[in-house]
Motif scaffolding. Structure first.
Motif, short mmCIF file in Angstrom:
data_model
loop_
_atom_site.label_atom_id
_atom_site.label_comp_id
_atom_site.label_asym_id
_atom_site.label_seq_id
_atom_site.Cartn_x
_atom_site.Cartn_y
_atom_site.Cartn_z
N UNK A 27 0.87 -1.18 0.00
CA UNK A 27 0.00 0.00 0.00
C UNK A 27 0.91 1.22 0.00
N UNK A 28 0.61 2.15 -0.88
CA UNK A 28 1.51 3.29 -1.07
C UNK A 28 0.82 4.61 -0.76
N UNK A 29 1.64 5.52 -0.26
CA UNK A 29 1.21 6.92 -0.17
C UNK A 29 2.30 7.71 -0.89
N UNK A 30 1.89 8.64 -1.73
CA UNK A 30 2.86 9.41 -2.49
C UNK A 30 2.68 10.89 -2.21
N UNK A 31 3.82 11.58 -2.12
CA UNK A 31 3.81 13.01 -1.83
C UNK A 31 4.75 13.72 -2.79
N UNK B 52 5.82 6.49 0.54
CA UNK B 52 5.78 5.81 1.84
C UNK B 52 5.02 4.51 1.60
N UNK B 53 5.62 3.40 2.06
CA UNK B 53 5.01 2.10 1.74
C UNK B 53 4.80 1.26 2.98
N UNK B 54 3.69 0.55 2.99
CA UNK B 54 3.47 -0.47 4.02
C UNK B 54 3.05 -1.77 3.35
N UNK C 276 10.55 -0.02 -0.34
CA UNK C 276 9.27 -0.48 -0.90
C UNK C 276 9.41 -1.68 -1.83
N UNK C 277 10.63 -1.95 -2.27
CA UNK C 277 10.85 -3.10 -3.17
C UNK C 277 10.90 -4.41 -2.39
N UNK C 278 11.03 -4.30 -1.04
CA UNK C 278 11.31 -5.53 -0.30
C UNK C 278 10.56 -5.59 1.02
N UNK C 279 9.69 -6.59 1.14
CA UNK C 279 9.03 -6.86 2.41
C UNK C 279 9.67 -8.12 3.02
#
Ligand code: SF4
Length: 100
Positions: free
Chosen positions: A60-64, A78-80, A91-94
């Motif tokens: 899930x992304x938030x972009x600013x 910002x990624x979760x 964000x490429x790696x969980x």
């Protein structure tokens, strides 16, 4: 006259039907704290690459839109992982999706 590069991104929306000229980023549009979007931001935005290459199964992304060095605008992400409820430093790696 050169045409702008096509935007291959699930969040990009354009409508030129019947004289309309609407373009928007539906990811940045959701973020009220962001500076306004413009089409040229897509040329350097990391989001399409992240969506293509991340190992995260439910990112899930938030972009600013931020201003760098007071002049250059760029998109910060910002990624979760919505599956494991963890923030992703990269964000490429969980790490938890990788364990599965
Ligand atoms: S700014 Fe980024 S997220 Fe938004 S439409 Fe362009 S490439 Fe996609």
């Amino acid at each position: 006259m050169s045409q702008p590069k096509p935007v291959l991104c699930r969040y990009y929306y354009a409508d030129y039907h019947r004289g309309r000229a609407t373009e928007e980023c539906r990811l940045i549009k959701r973020n009220p704290d962001s500076r306004p979007w413009n089409r040229s931001l897509c040329d350097t935005c990391p989001v399409p690459d992240i969506l293509l290459h991340t190992n995260c199964k439910e990112i899930a992304l938030e972009a600013t839109v931020v201003k760098k060095w007071g002049v250059l605008e760029r998109v910060e992400v910002y990624a979760i992982c919505a599956k494991h409820f963890i923030e992703l430093e990269d964000p490429m790696y969980c790490p938890l999706c990788a364990e599965e």
